[in-house]
Design a protein around this motif. Structure first.
Motif, PDB file in Angstrom:
ATOM      1  N   ALA A 154     -23.047 -21.151 -10.996  1.00  0.00           N
ATOM      2  CA  ALA A 154     -22.090 -20.430 -10.157  1.00  0.00           C
ATOM      3  C   ALA A 154     -20.742 -20.463 -10.862  1.00  0.00           C
ATOM      4  N   VAL A 155     -20.219 -19.298 -11.172  1.00  0.00           N
ATOM      5  CA  VAL A 155     -18.927 -19.206 -11.853  1.00  0.00           C
ATOM      6  C   VAL A 155     -17.877 -18.780 -10.830  1.00  0.00           C
ATOM      7  N   ARG A 156     -16.773 -19.523 -10.792  1.00  0.00           N
ATOM      8  CA  ARG A 156     -15.709 -19.156  -9.846  1.00  0.00           C
ATOM      9  C   ARG A 156     -14.958 -17.943 -10.397  1.00  0.00           C
ATOM     10  N   ASP A 157     -14.776 -16.913  -9.573  1.00  0.00           N
ATOM     11  CA  ASP A 157     -13.912 -15.810  -9.987  1.00  0.00           C
ATOM     12  C   ASP A 157     -12.871 -15.579  -8.895  1.00  0.00           C
ATOM     13  N   THR A 158     -12.073 -14.544  -9.032  1.00  0.00           N
ATOM     14  CA  THR A 158     -10.937 -14.376  -8.112  1.00  0.00           C
ATOM     15  C   THR A 158     -11.377 -14.210  -6.658  1.00  0.00           C
ATOM     16  N   ASP A 159     -12.531 -13.547  -6.425  1.00  0.00           N
ATOM     17  CA  ASP A 159     -12.967 -13.277  -5.037  1.00  0.00           C
ATOM     18  C   ASP A 159     -13.869 -14.355  -4.462  1.00  0.00           C
ATOM     19  N   GLY A 160     -14.312 -15.263  -5.271  1.00  0.00           N
ATOM     20  CA  GLY A 160     -15.256 -16.269  -4.770  1.00  0.00           C
ATOM     21  C   GLY A 160     -16.120 -16.783  -5.908  1.00  0.00           C
ATOM     22  N   TRP A 161     -17.431 -16.448  -5.840  1.00  0.00           N
ATOM     23  CA  TRP A 161     -18.371 -17.003  -6.812  1.00  0.00           C
ATOM     24  C   TRP A 161     -19.361 -15.935  -7.271  1.00  0.00           C
ATOM     25  N   VAL A 162     -19.815 -16.081  -8.529  1.00  0.00           N
ATOM     26  CA  VAL A 162     -20.880 -15.208  -9.039  1.00  0.00           C
ATOM     27  C   VAL A 162     -22.000 -16.115  -9.522  1.00  0.00           C
ATOM     28  N   LEU A 163     -23.211 -15.894  -8.985  1.00  0.00           N
ATOM     29  CA  LEU A 163     -24.351 -16.763  -9.315  1.00  0.00           C
ATOM     30  C   LEU A 163     -25.349 -16.021 -10.191  1.00  0.00           C
ATOM     31  N   ASN A 164     -25.822 -16.703 -11.234  1.00  0.00           N
ATOM     32  CA  ASN A 164     -26.862 -16.145 -12.101  1.00  0.00           C
ATOM     33  C   ASN A 164     -27.860 -17.231 -12.459  1.00  0.00           C
ATOM     34  N   GLY A 165     -29.129 -16.850 -12.536  1.00  0.00           N
ATOM     35  CA  GLY A 165     -30.147 -17.811 -12.961  1.00  0.00           C
ATOM     36  C   GLY A 165     -31.494 -17.560 -12.311  1.00  0.00           C
ATOM     37  N   ARG A 166     -32.323 -18.585 -12.344  1.00  0.00           N
ATOM     38  CA  ARG A 166     -33.716 -18.418 -11.910  1.00  0.00           C
ATOM     39  C   ARG A 166     -34.199 -19.711 -11.271  1.00  0.00           C
ATOM     40  N   LYS A 167     -34.740 -19.600 -10.076  1.00  0.00           N
ATOM     41  CA  LYS A 167     -35.297 -20.747  -9.356  1.00  0.00           C
ATOM     42  C   LYS A 167     -36.806 -20.577  -9.242  1.00  0.00           C
ATOM     43  N   ARG A 212     -44.922 -14.636  -7.350  1.00  0.00           N
ATOM     44  CA  ARG A 212     -45.476 -15.404  -6.237  1.00  0.00           C
ATOM     45  C   ARG A 212     -46.524 -16.357  -6.819  1.00  0.00           C
ATOM     46  N   TYR A 213     -46.467 -17.631  -6.433  1.00  0.00           N
ATOM     47  CA  TYR A 213     -47.463 -18.617  -6.878  1.00  0.00           C
ATOM     48  C   TYR A 213     -48.307 -19.002  -5.671  1.00  0.00           C
ATOM     49  N   GLU A 214     -49.600 -19.077  -5.869  1.00  0.00           N
ATOM     50  CA  GLU A 214     -50.503 -19.439  -4.779  1.00  0.00           C
ATOM     51  C   GLU A 214     -50.816 -20.933  -4.888  1.00  0.00           C
ATOM     52  N   GLY A 215     -50.408 -21.735  -3.897  1.00  0.00           N
ATOM     53  CA  GLY A 215     -50.725 -23.166  -3.920  1.00  0.00           C
ATOM     54  C   GLY A 215     -52.218 -23.406  -3.708  1.00  0.00           C
ATOM     55  N   MET A 216     -52.672 -24.598  -4.091  1.00  0.00           N
ATOM     56  CA  MET A 216     -54.101 -24.941  -4.000  1.00  0.00           C
ATOM     57  C   MET A 216     -54.691 -24.693  -2.621  1.00  0.00           C
ATOM     58  N   SER A 217     -53.886 -24.952  -1.578  1.00  0.00           N
ATOM     59  CA  SER A 217     -54.422 -24.795  -0.227  1.00  0.00           C
ATOM     60  C   SER A 217     -53.844 -23.562   0.464  1.00  0.00           C
ATOM     61  N   GLY A 218     -53.377 -22.609  -0.333  1.00  0.00           N
ATOM     62  CA  GLY A 218     -52.980 -21.320   0.221  1.00  0.00           C
ATOM     63  C   GLY A 218     -51.502 -21.177   0.533  1.00  0.00           C
ATOM     64  N   GLU A 219     -50.718 -22.257   0.402  1.00  0.00           N
ATOM     65  CA  GLU A 219     -49.287 -22.123   0.672  1.00  0.00           C
ATOM     66  C   GLU A 219     -48.639 -21.413  -0.511  1.00  0.00           C
ATOM     67  N   PRO A 220     -47.988 -20.276  -0.266  1.00  0.00           N
ATOM     68  CA  PRO A 220     -47.343 -19.601  -1.396  1.00  0.00           C
ATOM     69  C   PRO A 220     -45.992 -20.205  -1.733  1.00  0.00           C
ATOM     70  N   MET A 221     -45.609 -20.089  -2.990  1.00  0.00           N
ATOM     71  CA  MET A 221     -44.268 -20.476  -3.431  1.00  0.00           C
ATOM     72  C   MET A 221     -43.757 -19.318  -4.289  1.00  0.00           C
ATOM     73  N   PHE A 222     -42.448 -19.223  -4.428  1.00  0.00           N
ATOM     74  CA  PHE A 222     -41.890 -18.033  -5.055  1.00  0.00           C
ATOM     75  C   PHE A 222     -40.826 -18.377  -6.080  1.00  0.00           C
ATOM     76  N   GLU A 223     -40.723 -17.444  -7.036  1.00  0.00           N
ATOM     77  CA  GLU A 223     -39.601 -17.482  -7.962  1.00  0.00           C
ATOM     78  C   GLU A 223     -38.449 -16.718  -7.281  1.00  0.00           C
ATOM     79  N   LEU A 224     -37.229 -17.204  -7.441  1.00  0.00           N
ATOM     80  CA  LEU A 224     -36.054 -16.490  -6.911  1.00  0.00           C
ATOM     81  C   LEU A 224     -35.173 -16.133  -8.098  1.00  0.00           C
ATOM     82  N   LEU A 225     -34.847 -14.858  -8.222  1.00  0.00           N
ATOM     83  CA  LEU A 225     -34.040 -14.410  -9.353  1.00  0.00           C
ATOM     84  C   LEU A 225     -32.638 -14.068  -8.868  1.00  0.00           C
ATOM     85  N   LEU A 226     -31.644 -14.600  -9.569  1.00  0.00           N
ATOM     86  CA  LEU A 226     -30.247 -14.368  -9.182  1.00  0.00           C
ATOM     87  C   LEU A 226     -29.560 -13.604 -10.301  1.00  0.00           C
TER      88      LEU A 226
END
Ligand code: FAD
Length: 395
Positions: A154-167, A212-226
């Motif tokens: 998260a980079v601080r700029d004049t109006d607030g914050w700009v976020l970039n990356g991958r979760k 989207r990642y499928e967990g062993m017992s069906g619970e999905p998990m996700f990538e979040l792109l910023l």
């Protein structure tokens, strides 16, 4: 636990104060959730979203969901010991809907308890009432256990914050109303920075779900792109004091989270022991009930001993925390013990069932896959051991 024929199990001595609460929660599960779950196979990891939403709101109205939050926020002011017992009861019930009756990884987050008044009213209150869900985006492709070596920035700029990356591996990202996103902080000068947690609506421009990642017992998990996610200053959880301070904001919630997972694991383990016991009492081989064979008794007695010990550790750690005397290594020890115990208890119960337990659709076949996540989430077993080793002076 009602396994012993001779009387109460040792852990019941620590449960006594909340027996009525647990009783009413179990009645709710039995009368309302079990019939609702009847059409849903136990192998179905994820109940439909509208059903989960109904269960959350109904449980909140009854005072169970998010019970640990203060009454003025919609909770029931429960001590952690009571909350832990409810999670135990949900795990023990074997009812696929019961876990959704209690706030979990999609529910109110202790991080938001440290939020500004505006964040508490806008986000935490609806989460406590079960009207909203969230996800937590902390893990990155190269930062898992080492959770604060983040490259999403998260980079601080004049109006607030700009976020970039991958979760990555974010649970509930497809259903959540908001994401709590933890990033490295860049203030644009040479000051040392830590990590910062932001609260971000899921429809914020620049934020999108990737793989989207499928967990062993069906619970999905996700990538979040910023991708240039622009946020106002008031998106920082905790406001100005939250900048670079996500670790400090999260620290007091770690033990609570670990004890809740420990309680769920103890409940699952107890459920597995009960299934194993019922089968051992009814199944015959070589002309005898298999429960009369010492190899089968060994499985059941070992699991029973481990579950009872684990329950005592979890409950004692929760009570210490309620008394303001919890040390992080206690919760780490409880989570380590409970998760490893649950994996073993489910494995043994399946073994007792032979092929019957291995068949797709059997509750133990599902639990075998489901329970495996427990030694990974909320800090892996190895990470809990690192915490305990440090407390033992081994560093
Ligand atoms: C079902 C599930 C749901 C999840 N939901 C979310 C979510 O909602 N949001 C989110 O942000 N993340 C989520 N995660 C990710 C989870 O937090 C990480 O998987 C976890 O922190 C471990 O990180 P890792 O998988 O990258 O493993 P790594 O950290 O790469 O670890 C790999 C192995 O090395 C071991 N190891 C690492 N460090 C040490 C050490 N110092 N000493 C000894 N051994 C070590 C680990 O114990 C493990 O065995 C979820 C994971 C699962 C399985």
């Amino acid at each position: 636990m009602t396994i012993t024929a001779s009387g109460a199990a040792p852990s019941s001595i620590l449960e006594g104060g909340h027996a009525e609460l647990v009783d009413s929660f179990e009645t709710f599960i039995r009368r309302e959730l079990v019939p609702l779950a009847a059409d849903m196979p136990e192998t179905e990891a994820l109940p439909p979203a509208d059903l989960r939403s109904y269960v959350r709101k109904r449980s909140a109205a009854l005072g169970f969901y998010a019970g640990e939050y203060p009454e003025e926020l919609g909770g029931s002011d429960m001590p952690l010991t009571a909350v832990v017992l409810l999670h135990h009861a949900a795990g023990r019930s074997g009812c696929a809907l019961a876990p959704y009756a209690l706030g979990g990884s999609d529910g109110p987050s202790p991080l938001l308890r440290n939020g500004t008044e505006q964040q508490i009213q806008r986000y935490l209150v609806p989460l406590v009432r079960g009207e909203m869900t969230r996800c937590l985006a902390l893990t990155e492709p190269h930062a898992g256990s080492d959770a604060f070596r983040l490259t999403t920035v998260a980079v601080r700029d004049t109006d607030g914050w700009v976020l970039n990356g991958r979760k990555t591996f974010v649970s509930n990202a497809d259903r959540a109303d908001i994401a709590l996103i933890v990033t490295a902080t860049d203030l644009g000068d040479d000051r040392p920075t830590g990590s910062t947690a932001f609260v971000v609506p899921m429809d914020q421009p620049g934020l999108r779900i990737g793989q989207r990642y499928e967990g062993m017992s069906g619970e999905p998990m996700f990538e979040l792109l910023l991708d240039d996610v622009r946020l106002p200053p008031d998106a920082v959880i905790g406001g100005d004091r939250g900048v670079g301070a996500a670790t400090a904001l999260a620290i007091d919630s770690l033990s609570r989270g670990r004890l809740i997972v420990a309680a769920t694991c103890n409940g699952i383990a107890e459920h597995a022991v009960r299934l194993g016991l019922e089968y051992a009492r009814s199944r015959t081989a070589f002309g005898e009930r298999i429960g009369t064979y010492q190899h089968i008794q060994e499985h059941l007695v070992s699991s029973h001993a481990e579950v009872e010990s684990s329950k005592l550790l979890t409950l004692a750690s929760a009570q210490l925390l309620d008394l303001g005397r919890e040390a992080p290594e206690n919760a780490a020890l409880a989570k380590l013990t409970a998760s490893e115990t649950a994996v073993r208890a489910v494995d043994r119960a399946l073994q007792i069932h032979g092929a019957t337990g291995w068949v797709r659709g059997h509750p133990l076949e599902f639990l075998y896959r489901h329970v495996r996540m427990m030694t990974i989430i909320e800090g892996t077993s190895e990470v809990q051991k690192v915490i305990v080793a440090k407390a033992m002076g081994l560093h």
